[in-house]
Write an enzyme that holds these catalytic residues in place. Structure first.
Site, short mmCIF file in Angstrom:
data_model
loop_
_atom_site.label_atom_id
_atom_site.label_comp_id
_atom_site.label_asym_id
_atom_site.label_seq_id
_atom_site.Cartn_x
_atom_site.Cartn_y
_atom_site.Cartn_z
N ARG B 289 0.73 -1.27 -0.03
CA ARG B 289 0.07 -0.03 0.13
C ARG B 289 1.01 0.98 -0.06
NH1 ARG B 289 -0.84 2.64 4.97
NH2 ARG B 289 -1.47 0.90 6.15
N HIS B 293 -3.36 4.35 4.90
CA HIS B 293 -4.58 3.56 5.05
C HIS B 293 -5.82 4.16 4.52
CE1 HIS B 293 -7.43 0.55 6.84
NE2 HIS B 293 -8.13 1.36 7.47
N TYR B 302 4.13 5.55 11.70
CA TYR B 302 4.64 4.05 12.12
C TYR B 302 5.27 3.54 11.04
CZ TYR B 302 0.36 3.47 9.14
OH TYR B 302 -0.35 3.58 8.16
C1 LIG Z 1 -13.99 -6.12 12.37
C2 LIG Z 1 -13.17 -4.99 12.19
N1 LIG Z 1 -12.15 -4.51 12.99
C3 LIG Z 1 -11.60 -3.42 12.83
C4 LIG Z 1 -11.71 -2.56 11.61
C5 LIG Z 1 -10.99 -1.37 11.56
N2 LIG Z 1 -10.22 -1.23 10.22
C6 LIG Z 1 -10.39 -1.20 9.04
S1 LIG Z 1 -9.18 -1.39 8.01
C7 LIG Z 1 -8.19 -2.01 9.20
C8 LIG Z 1 -6.99 -2.82 8.64
C9 LIG Z 1 -7.16 -3.79 7.50
O1 LIG Z 1 -5.92 -4.29 7.19
P1 LIG Z 1 -5.91 -5.15 6.19
O2 LIG Z 1 -6.79 -6.54 6.23
O3 LIG Z 1 -4.43 -5.67 5.86
O4 LIG Z 1 -6.38 -4.36 4.86
P2 LIG Z 1 -6.01 -3.09 4.24
O5 LIG Z 1 -6.62 -2.03 4.72
O6 LIG Z 1 -4.41 -2.90 4.27
O7 LIG Z 1 -6.36 -3.11 2.75
C10 LIG Z 1 -8.97 -1.97 10.30
C11 LIG Z 1 -8.41 -2.50 11.73
C12 LIG Z 1 -12.77 -3.13 10.71
N3 LIG Z 1 -13.01 -2.43 9.53
N4 LIG Z 1 -13.53 -4.13 10.90
#
Ligand SMILES: Cc1ncc(C[n+]2csc(CCOP(=O)(O)OP(=O)(O)O)c2C)c(N)n1
Lengths: 338, 403
Positions: B289, B293, B302
């Site tokens: 990425r 985020h 971070y």
């Molecule tokens: C059940 C849940 N917990 C927390 C979140 C908050 N949250 C949104 S995106 C994220 C990180 C997701 O990381 P990843 O699965 O690696 O996908 P990326 O965003 O990097 O594409 C978090 C913790 C959420 N959307 N759903």
């Protein structure tokens, strides 16, 4: 952080102007300093300091042994907190947003809530589950929920919600000290509200409600994000010659209705406000109990002001969904016209 | 911090035991396959994947380039719109174009795709109007594209939950007899997208269990972009995510997620397997990425910038462009044409976003249930009356005086 910290306790000053998020941060710090068994755990709580920066700096100051950046797994966070508590630790778990507590719902309601009962009191569960909750920040789906009733309905859990920085500071410490699990609901749209905090003051008890604005015509009961709203409504009402007494519940279970009943006996009128839908919400409980205990003092039916029976709407409609001062005043008009 | 041990900072060599399938080098060279390498890849993804890659024509490749470039342009425009206050939030896909375009192009028209909230290029490839995607982030509706027509389900925000929906859908496909018939227009695969962070969720593990147990025709596409907000991938998994599949009883493959040819070939082979009734596959697209985020995030807190710079050298668009120029004689004109198309799309998107109709308050009462529900109707009536009352004299207490 951006809030003005005029001084730190220890330099002789005990008063500082802080935001609600900073107040929780200071409260967590105090709890961690006092008790080495206190752990902070959750997604992004370490280097990032949490998506709302509530845990900012804790990992730096207490180490990542005590501030755990966990894998992205809510059931895992709460489930392991149950195990840590069995081993004598006092975990404070952060759920990133209200809508994401549900993967942990099973662990919270079937395990965390029941372990003390199941072990005939041998195991206490000093676990805090912090949840940024409520709407009003223009977020996307699942970021603005009001899940309090699910938890308040489950015996074995304590559920509290501060409405201002001073309460937030003390209540988080009291929640950490509680031998029972506490669901700690943080009104996210008020994270940036500021107040003068005196860290040498005597804290108000965790499970007591409190009259935050005295008045004589109508009692208004609120908690968390609806308290600032109720106070605004009371200002407007005062301009119209109407005196609202506002009670901040602070604790949803156990519920302290003493000040509410006392108030209703004087005003004869009650309106309860929360963001969650009114159907089976906290307001229903308050109304039923006040009807039982204050029936002969009531001059009008108890009214509830809340969210609507719809899924939390898209952000462009959330101001329509959320109860606001107008909706509260409309209910006030109705109880006064009865 | 953890970044020094982070696989991204040392490249894929940090995980020597898992072959990463790559078909284009970061310089745009087609990887020459010696016997050993070919055997290794065949072992990992089957000979079919290699055949799929070999079958791609210059037109196919230019088409992939166009999809990636348009997606990137949409992303840039959406980021700008968010900065200007026109979107509440935006989740950038910058850096993940190849993983998304390669996988989405590998899907057959009848295949169903279950995205999360960052799969804008997947949506684009499948014909979802990007304005529909942006309407969600503007907060005027929930997305609103036609999932049946595009084969793309709505975005989901609760991490990992859609992997179970994808698996259930795939179980339905099986029940409908739409796998293993040998009819390429009928046999159907399902793609479930999720991130490295999501790989920690119970739902994802349960999806693996169901998919394996029922041999459901699902391809799990994990875009390992190295970070789940501030948490690095190794904080979610001690072994390469692709290797987890083995424990559930289906194949797992790690592919260079910045190599659109490899992503296409591997997902195509996995989807073919699924359609043939041979069960699930986990594809881990190892990517990055490049941006924050979301627009509310500050990666400077971070993430070391040197890491971002290293990944910049593996840019998925630059890689394909170099390849097209050097080996397929594609020249400036073609790239300029794609750029023009991107600008036009962005301009149209901006107009559409600025012109989006604000939802009427009545709309929030729509579709809470499929059949009328008394509570909703009661609240709708109450609210209509309340609003009518406000219009006759009441005024906002938050701001103005009440009349
Ligand atoms: C059940 C849940 N917990 C927390 C979140 C908050 N949250 C949104 S995106 C994220 C990180 C997701 O990381 P990843 O699965 O690696 O996908 P990326 O965003 O990097 O594409 C978090 C913790 C959420 N959307 N759903």
């Amino acid at each position: 952080m951006t809030d003005d910290v005029h001084g730190t306790p220890g330099e002789g000053r005990t008063t500082q102007r802080v935001t609600l998020s900073r107040a929780i941060n200071l409260g967590l710090r105090a709890a961690m300093e006092k008790e080495p068994k206190v752990l902070v755990m959750g997604e992004d709580v370490g280097a990032l300091g949490g998506v709302f920066r509530v845990t900012e700096g804790l990992a730096k100051d207490f180490g990542d042994d005590r501030v755990l950046d966990t894998p992205l797994a809510e059931s895992g966070i709460v489930g392991t907190a149950v195990g840590l508590a069995l081993r004598g630790y006092r975990p404070v778990c952060e759920m990133q947003f209200d809508g994401f507590v549900f993967p942990a719902f099973d662990q919270i309601t079937t395990q965390l809530a029941k372990m003390t009962h199941r072990t005939r009191g041998a195991a206490s569960m000093p676990v805090v589950v912090r949840i940024p909750f409520g709407g009003g920040i223009g977020a996307v789906e699942h970021h603005s929920e009001s899940p309090e009733t699910y938890f308040a309905h489950t015996t074995g859990l304590r559920v509290v919600s501060p409405s201002n920085p001073v309460d937030a500071y003390w209540m988080i410490q009291q929640a950490v000290e509680s031998p029972d699990p506490v669901v700690f609901l943080e009104p996210k749209r008020h994270y940036w509200d500021k107040a003068e905090l005196d860290t040498a003051a005597t804290p108000y008890p965790l499970h007591r409600s409190r009259v935050v604005r005295p008045g004589t015509d109508v009692t208004v009961v609120a908690y968390g994000p609806t308290v600032p709203m109720a106070l605004r409504a009371a200002d407007v009402a005062a301009g119209e010659g109407r005196s609202l007494e506002v009670v901040d519940l602070r604790s949803l279970t156990p519920l302290d209705l003493g000040p509410v009943e006392e108030s209703v006996r004087r005003t004869g009128r009650l309106v309860v406000a929360h963001e969650a839908p009114t159907f089976l919400g906290l307001g229903a409980e308050v109304a039923a109990r006040v009807a039982e205990t204050c029936f002969f003092s009531l001059e009008a039916p108890v009214l509830r002001v809340g969210g609507l029976a719809v899924p939390y709407p898209v952000s462009r409609l959330e101001e329509e969904y959320l109860p606001d001062a107008d909706r509260l005043l409309d209910a006030v008009d109705r109880v006064l016209d009865t | 911090m953890t970044s020094s041990t982070h696989p991204a900072s040392t490249g894929s060599s940090a995980t020597p035991s898992t072959a990463t399938v790559q078909m284009l080098t970061p310089d745009g060279e087609r990887l020459d396959l010696d016997e050993g390498r070919r055997a290794e890849l065949e072992q990992a993804v089957g000979a079919e994947a290699l055949a799929h890659a070999a079958a791609l024509t210059a037109d196919d490749l230019l088409g992939m380039y166009r999809d990636m470039a348009l997606a990137r342009r949409v992303d840039t425009e959406a980021t700008a719109l968010q900065r200007q206050g026109e979107l509440g939030l935006w989740a950038s896909l910058l850096g993940q174009e190849a993983a998304q375009v390669g996988s989405a192009r590998a899907a057959a028209p009848q295949d169903r795709l279950f995205p999360t909230y960052r799969e804008h290029a997947v949506a684009l490839v499948r014909g979802v109007d990007p304005a529909h995607v942006l309407s969600l982030f503007r907060g005027v509706d929930r997305g609103g594209w036609d999932a049946e027509a595009t084969g793309v389900s709505p975005y989901t925000l609760v991490i990992g939950s859609q992997t179970l929906h994808a698996t259930g859908y795939a179980m339905g496909v099986q029940r409908d007899g739409a796998v293993g018939t040998g009819d390429p227009a009928r046999d159907t695969a399902v793609l479930a997208y999720f991130g490295d962070g999501a790989s920690s969720q119970g739902d994802v593990h349960e999806a693996f269990v169901f998919a394996a147990t029922y041999q459901a025709p699902v391809v799990f596409v994990c875009q390992n972009n190295q970070w789940a907000i501030s948490v690095p991938a190794e904080r979610q998994a001690r072994v390469p995510i692709a290797r987890r599949a083995a424990g559930f009883g289906f194949p797992g493959v790690r592919v260079d997620g910045n190599d659109v040819v490899a992503c296409y070939a591997v997902v195509r082979a996995a989807a073919d397997r699924a359609r043939a009734g041979e069960g699930p596959t986990l594809v881990e697209a190892f990517t990055y990425r490049m941006g924050a985020h979301t627009t509310s995030d500050d990666p400077g807190r971070y993430r070391p910038s040197v890491e971002v710079e290293q990944w910049r050298d593996r840019d998925p668009l630059a890689r394909l462009e170099a390849h097209l120029r050097r080996h397929h004689g594609v020249g400036d004109d073609a790239f300029a044409e794609v750029a023009r198309e991107g600008d036009a799309l962005a301009a149209r998107l901006r107009r559409d976003v600025l012109g989006m109709r604000e939802p009427g308050h009545g709309e929030m009462f729509e579709h809470a249930y499929a059949a009328p529900h008394a509570h909703v109707e009661a609240d709708r009536r109450w609210y209509e009356e309340y609003v009518a009352g406000l219009e006759h004299g009441g005024a906002a207490a938050d701001g103005e005086e009440r009349a």
